[in-house]
Design an enzyme around this catalytic site. Sequence first.
Site, PDB file in Angstrom:
ATOM      1  N   ASP A 158       1.985   3.378  10.130  1.00  0.00           N
ATOM      2  CA  ASP A 158       0.562   3.139   9.879  1.00  0.00           C
ATOM      3  C   ASP A 158      -0.274   3.455  11.114  1.00  0.00           C
ATOM      4  OD1 ASP A 158      -1.642   2.434   8.395  1.00  0.00           O
ATOM      5  OD2 ASP A 158      -0.885   0.453   7.851  1.00  0.00           O
ATOM      6  N   ASP A 202      -5.538   2.624   0.295  1.00  0.00           N
ATOM      7  CA  ASP A 202      -5.363   1.183   0.169  1.00  0.00           C
ATOM      8  C   ASP A 202      -5.919   0.665  -1.159  1.00  0.00           C
ATOM      9  OD1 ASP A 202      -4.116   0.933   2.599  1.00  0.00           O
ATOM     10  OD2 ASP A 202      -5.927   0.416   3.698  1.00  0.00           O
TER      11      ASP A 202
END
Length: 777
Positions: A474, A542
């Site tokens: 990430d 997301d």
Amino acid sequence: MIQIKLPFIHLKTNAFSYVIHITQVEKIEHVYFGKPLIDDDFKPLLFKPTAGVGSAILYDRNGQNLNLDFFPSEYSEFGKGDFRLTPLELHMPDGSFVTDFVYHSHEIQKGIYPSNDLPIGKENDSVESLILTLKDTKYDLYLKLIYTLYEDSDVLGRRAILVNNDETVHIRKLMSMMVDFVDCDYDLLSLQGGWIKESHKEITPLQRGTLLLESTTGASSNRVNPGFILMKKGTHEDFGSCYGFNLIYSGNHYEAIQVSNHGMTRVMSGIHPQAFHYELAKGQSFETPEAILTFSALGLNTLSNQFHHFIHEHITPRQFKGLLRPVVINSWEAFFFDFNESKLVSLAKKAKKLGVELFVLDDGWFGNRNDDTSSLGDYTVNLKKLKGGLKRLSDTIHKLGLKFGLWFEPEMISEKSVLYQTHPDWVVKVDGRTPSLGRNQWVLDLTNGEVRNYILKSMKQILNETLIDYIKWDMNRHITDAYSKHVKHPGMFYHEYIKGLYAILKDLTETYPNLWIESCSSGGNRFDLGMLSYTPYVWASDNTDPIERLKIQGGLSYFYPLSTISAHVSLSPHAQTIRTTPLSTRFNVAAMGCLGYELNLKYVTKAEQTEIKHQIELYKIYREVFQQGHFYRFNSPRKDLTLFQVSHNQTHILGFYQNGYDASPNTDVIQVKNLKPNQTYSIESVQQTMPIQQFGHLIAHAIPIKLNPNGYLMHKIGQYKRLNNATESYVVSGAALMQGIPVIQQFSGTYYNEQTRLLGDFGSQIYIIKEVGETHA
């Protein structure tokens, strides 16, 4: 195939021809890019300026002259009469910005011309390269234009290498490619967006002036993807001529589309010139990222599948080529930071029973990471949450028959961390200024070799001590305060950062070649060909709301195959939109990608768990189709309907997604693309169920006994029982299916029965189409 019959060079695949002309003044002319040519007499295709234009500046060489401002160039430059945007800007040893590159030599090489430290396409037997070398007329300075023909994918790679054998030169702008079209009758298709709204398709008509697609965030960006398409007016999914472009790069990028005052269109792509300054001393060279070009005369779906083939064959790491992605459950939306070993194992056990194959522990497993304010940069396991450490958790997960994955954010550092207390100098910042925070974190300086070594050492220690099959990589913020003492010039920072990232990924993937890596950057903030060169797939967003995901995944599909798009089913209503959607739709959208689940099964009813189990079983049966098939979009018959198709071998899967519902709707007709007209096909809808609660008080009209729809008994029944929706099954010819057949009527306000399609708002349906035999004449 690359053919050279000077003064022409012809690069050809089954889909296109690309023709270059070396002019008498030794400038390189772009002649043609379009449908494959069979005639090698290219003189009629040359640009024909005969009358001259006002205010012309003429370039003189070899007794000839040329108006560079009114000329389709292959790679232009500043200072000799071309007043359009130029791809090259150098601060020369004489103090000027004037360059004059002319033809010097060329060569053809089997395979790919090598790159030192940037990812480029991977070669196979179909690949060959043209190295076209230009030389400055004043300095011993060479510009190599590299053309790599990926013939099997109908793709052309382009990059530039500047070689300095003279005094120091300062690069301020050096694009990977430029191409001029003599007309401007195009629309621009780009992917625009932001966090949780990544990669939305946007179409903009060209007009005089300049359109810029750019990222200055330090990453390829969720704002504008580096992929874009120029398409002739009237082009749609299955008709028309279109040109596709992309860039194998993960940093700041710049795409300019400029229409001149004479209606010529100039296109360029490469590293963003903002805050870019590269010092090139004698004996040094600088290489740009590789730009990717392709052309289709058969519409956008064909163009997309050429991109997809290129990624499967020439971008995806070799060891993952054709390897099917596992079904994942990720702990993030289930627990966020609030978990312990018991909670994780309980979720894993339930997920295993449903058919999940890989359990991923997301953020919060290290340091004092109980929220997003601390511990990034530290790799010590939080033993309060994981009393037996990562190894015991991994061993337990593996004993359940699941693979184990772990989240990392290696590029970041928290102020509240042991690492920051030890190495505050490793933060990307300018001395004397307080660096800006993003998500309560700073960026580590990847231009610093010590930082890269620390990241690799820390990650390898965990990977060596614990059996980890997968990592989620990430990167949760943009880069600010861009400066480092470890680069010669501040203008080198952004590019050297990305090279540092690639160096880490190269080391990691070579050391652990079978380690799955899913790239993520606050969702799709770094969805690009550079990351895909090391990581087989990317977390697209997301946002797990399926209606939003239709736009996100649909946009990405123009450039990237489904095998690269990570998509999860979450609980509803969705955290990003507060929208309530059916479980079936959440799966039907996520299946058009690499399937995963991101939810707490504690809050999923027994009936829903049964539905999820059936979903995963279906996905596994057709996983190869979903992940490796040819993908098609449709010109939707109505604005609230999205249709996707994916096909592999003799199986075709059609997704029907309804974004809204109109009272007493029109009849739905479904079509399937690219079938054999004289073949017989079976078409079946996938069985899916609806919650009883969806009917609310109307349920009283459908059952013989009257129960309170909001009462305890109905609530209890709903936990274990769901209602079947209508199913369909037909055998029909390919010709009829391609023409379109009507499907069962949707509910129209009255008279519900078991054969009525009840989709409603955000309803969807998947159809499986299989080849079954010859139709008799």
